[in-house]
Design a protein around this motif. Structure first.
Motif, PDB file in Angstrom:
ATOM      1  N   ASP A   1       5.272  -2.106   0.541  1.00  0.00           N
ATOM      2  CA  ASP A   1       4.028  -2.043   1.575  1.00  0.00           C
ATOM      3  C   ASP A   1       3.340  -0.267   1.997  1.00  0.00           C
ATOM      4  N   ILE A   2       4.779   0.265   1.043  1.00  0.00           N
ATOM      5  CA  ILE A   2       4.816   2.206   0.978  1.00  0.00           C
ATOM      6  C   ILE A   2       3.556   1.912   0.022  1.00  0.00           C
ATOM      7  N   ALA A   3       3.675   1.880  -1.437  1.00  0.00           N
ATOM      8  CA  ALA A   3       3.020   1.758  -2.563  1.00  0.00           C
ATOM      9  C   ALA A   3       1.545   1.054  -1.892  1.00  0.00           C
ATOM     10  N   ASP A   4       1.524   0.180  -1.151  1.00  0.00           N
ATOM     11  CA  ASP A   4      -0.215  -0.759  -1.088  1.00  0.00           C
ATOM     12  C   ASP A   4      -0.833   0.089   0.572  1.00  0.00           C
ATOM     13  N   GLY A   5      -0.294   1.139   1.402  1.00  0.00           N
ATOM     14  CA  GLY A   5      -0.966   2.142   2.615  1.00  0.00           C
ATOM     15  C   GLY A   5      -0.979   0.876   3.812  1.00  0.00           C
ATOM     16  N   PHE A   6      -0.057   0.202   3.812  1.00  0.00           N
ATOM     17  CA  PHE A   6      -0.056  -0.364   4.615  1.00  0.00           C
ATOM     18  C   PHE A   6       0.762  -1.286   5.173  1.00  0.00           C
ATOM     19  N   ILE A   7       2.150  -1.736   6.145  1.00  0.00           N
ATOM     20  CA  ILE A   7       3.106  -2.616   6.195  1.00  0.00           C
ATOM     21  C   ILE A   7       2.176  -4.114   6.475  1.00  0.00           C
ATOM     22  N   HIS A   8       2.638  -4.664   5.473  1.00  0.00           N
ATOM     23  CA  HIS A   8       2.499  -6.050   5.833  1.00  0.00           C
ATOM     24  C   HIS A   8       3.069  -6.981   6.250  1.00  0.00           C
ATOM     25  N   PHE A   9       2.830  -8.071   6.896  1.00  0.00           N
ATOM     26  CA  PHE A   9       3.131  -8.803   7.893  1.00  0.00           C
ATOM     27  C   PHE A   9       2.539 -10.727   7.495  1.00  0.00           C
ATOM     28  N   SER A  10       2.801 -11.060   8.456  1.00  0.00           N
ATOM     29  CA  SER A  10       2.732 -12.049   7.998  1.00  0.00           C
ATOM     30  C   SER A  10       2.055 -13.704   9.857  1.00  0.00           C
ATOM     31  N   THR A  11       1.881 -14.302  10.071  1.00  0.00           N
ATOM     32  CA  THR A  11       1.937 -15.280  11.490  1.00  0.00           C
ATOM     33  C   THR A  11       2.979 -15.851  10.942  1.00  0.00           C
ATOM     34  N   ALA A  12       3.317 -16.530  11.746  1.00  0.00           N
ATOM     35  CA  ALA A  12       4.322 -17.706  11.771  1.00  0.00           C
ATOM     36  C   ALA A  12       4.251 -19.189  10.627  1.00  0.00           C
ATOM     37  N   ALA A  13       2.940 -18.961  10.759  1.00  0.00           N
ATOM     38  CA  ALA A  13       2.607 -20.329   9.630  1.00  0.00           C
ATOM     39  C   ALA A  13       2.244 -19.331   8.333  1.00  0.00           C
ATOM     40  N   GLN A  14       2.237 -18.651   8.142  1.00  0.00           N
ATOM     41  CA  GLN A  14       2.684 -17.982   6.667  1.00  0.00           C
ATOM     42  C   GLN A  14       3.855 -17.383   6.403  1.00  0.00           C
ATOM     43  N   ALA A  15       4.809 -17.243   7.083  1.00  0.00           N
ATOM     44  CA  ALA A  15       6.019 -16.524   6.627  1.00  0.00           C
ATOM     45  C   ALA A  15       6.343 -17.630   5.743  1.00  0.00           C
ATOM     46  N   PRO A  16       6.944 -19.200   5.815  1.00  0.00           N
ATOM     47  CA  PRO A  16       7.643 -19.320   4.707  1.00  0.00           C
ATOM     48  C   PRO A  16       7.173 -19.151   3.277  1.00  0.00           C
ATOM     49  N   GLU A  17       5.704 -19.525   3.211  1.00  0.00           N
ATOM     50  CA  GLU A  17       5.469 -19.437   1.976  1.00  0.00           C
ATOM     51  C   GLU A  17       5.452 -17.601   1.208  1.00  0.00           C
ATOM     52  N   THR A  18       5.506 -16.656   2.209  1.00  0.00           N
ATOM     53  CA  THR A  18       5.169 -15.336   2.128  1.00  0.00           C
ATOM     54  C   THR A  18       6.973 -14.996   1.512  1.00  0.00           C
ATOM     55  N   ALA A  19       8.031 -15.939   1.926  1.00  0.00           N
ATOM     56  CA  ALA A  19       9.347 -15.766   1.588  1.00  0.00           C
ATOM     57  C   ALA A  19       9.165 -16.800   0.440  1.00  0.00           C
ATOM     58  N   ARG A  20       8.341 -17.673   0.562  1.00  0.00           N
ATOM     59  CA  ARG A  20       8.522 -18.314  -1.060  1.00  0.00           C
ATOM     60  C   ARG A  20       8.562 -17.427  -2.177  1.00  0.00           C
ATOM     61  N   ARG A  21       7.203 -16.474  -1.680  1.00  0.00           N
ATOM     62  CA  ARG A  21       6.416 -16.284  -3.258  1.00  0.00           C
ATOM     63  C   ARG A  21       7.311 -14.779  -2.984  1.00  0.00           C
TER      64      ARG A  21
ATOM     65  N   ASP B   1      16.995 -25.053   0.058  1.00  0.00           N
ATOM     66  CA  ASP B   1      16.070 -25.143  -0.491  1.00  0.00           C
ATOM     67  C   ASP B   1      14.927 -24.378   0.210  1.00  0.00           C
ATOM     68  N   GLY B   2      15.355 -22.557  -0.333  1.00  0.00           N
ATOM     69  CA  GLY B   2      14.585 -21.585   0.129  1.00  0.00           C
ATOM     70  C   GLY B   2      15.289 -21.358   1.293  1.00  0.00           C
ATOM     71  N   HIS B   3      14.591 -20.404   1.856  1.00  0.00           N
ATOM     72  CA  HIS B   3      14.999 -19.465   3.234  1.00  0.00           C
ATOM     73  C   HIS B   3      14.514 -20.492   4.286  1.00  0.00           C
ATOM     74  N   VAL B   4      15.932 -20.269   5.171  1.00  0.00           N
ATOM     75  CA  VAL B   4      15.900 -21.556   6.964  1.00  0.00           C
ATOM     76  C   VAL B   4      15.289 -20.354   7.613  1.00  0.00           C
ATOM     77  N   PHE B   5      14.022 -20.454   8.245  1.00  0.00           N
ATOM     78  CA  PHE B   5      14.072 -19.976   9.726  1.00  0.00           C
ATOM     79  C   PHE B   5      14.298 -20.356  10.685  1.00  0.00           C
ATOM     80  N   PRO B   6      14.582 -19.341  11.154  1.00  0.00           N
ATOM     81  CA  PRO B   6      14.986 -19.946  12.981  1.00  0.00           C
ATOM     82  C   PRO B   6      13.351 -20.117  14.219  1.00  0.00           C
ATOM     83  N   ASP B   7      13.826 -20.515  14.721  1.00  0.00           N
ATOM     84  CA  ASP B   7      12.942 -20.993  15.455  1.00  0.00           C
ATOM     85  C   ASP B   7      11.626 -19.703  16.344  1.00  0.00           C
ATOM     86  N   PHE B   8      10.697 -20.197  15.432  1.00  0.00           N
ATOM     87  CA  PHE B   8       9.731 -18.792  15.954  1.00  0.00           C
ATOM     88  C   PHE B   8       9.309 -18.185  17.252  1.00  0.00           C
ATOM     89  N   GLU B   9       8.953 -19.116  18.771  1.00  0.00           N
ATOM     90  CA  GLU B   9       9.060 -19.005  19.546  1.00  0.00           C
ATOM     91  C   GLU B   9      10.242 -17.837  20.423  1.00  0.00           C
TER      92      GLU B   9
END
Length: 114
Positions: free
Chosen positions: A29-49, A105-113
Motif C-alpha cells: 500500500d505504501i509503495a502504491d500510494g494508497f491502501i488497497h481494499f476489496s469488495t466482498a465479491a473481490q476478497a476471495p480472489e485477492t486472497a488467492r492471488r 483449499d485456500g482461505h476460509v472467509f467468515p460471513d461478510f455480513e
C-alpha cells in the motif's frame, strides 16, 4: 456503491495499527500510494492471488461511508472497480476484525455480513 469494504492484513501489522490508532497500510500500500481494499465479491480472489499460503491473516471490515473523498473506486484487475483509500485508515471506520484462517483449499472467509 459498496457500504462495506474489506482489507486482508497480516495480524502483526494490524495489531500494530491498533496500538497506534491508525492504519497507514501494508508495504504494498505504501509503495502504491494508497491502501488497497476489496469488495466482498473481490476478497476471495485477492486472497488467492496475493496471500496464497499465508496464515495468521485478518479480514478487516470497513464502513466505506466513513472514508469520505479519500476513497476512490478505480479500475484494476479484470476491469473491476476496486476501492483504494488515499489516506491513512481511521480505525473508527472499522466495523469488525475477524481471523482469516488458511484451510485445505485456500482461505476460509467468515460471513461478510456478520
Amino acid at each position: 456503491m459498496h457500504k462495506t469494504i474489506y482489507k486482508i492484513c497480516p495480524q502483526t501489522l494490524w495489531r500494530e495499527a491498533e496500538r497506534q490508532g491508525v492504519f497507514t497500510g501494508a508495504p504494498v500500500d505504501i509503495a502504491d500510494g494508497f491502501i488497497h481494499f476489496s469488495t466482498a465479491a473481490q476478497a476471495p480472489e485477492t486472497a488467492r492471488r496475493h496471500f496464497a499460503g499465508q496464515d495468521d491473516l485478518l479480514l478487516v471490515a470497513v464502513d466505506a461511508g466513513k472514508l469520505g473523498d479519500a476513497l476512490k473506486f478505480e479500475v484494476s484487475r479484470g476491469g473491476d472497480l476496486f476501492p483504494h483509500l488515499y489516506a491513512p485508515l481511521d480505525l473508527g471506520a472499522v466495523q469488525w476484525v475477524k481471523p482469516l484462517p488458511l484451510g485445505a483449499d485456500g482461505h476460509v472467509f467468515p460471513d461478510f455480513e456478520a
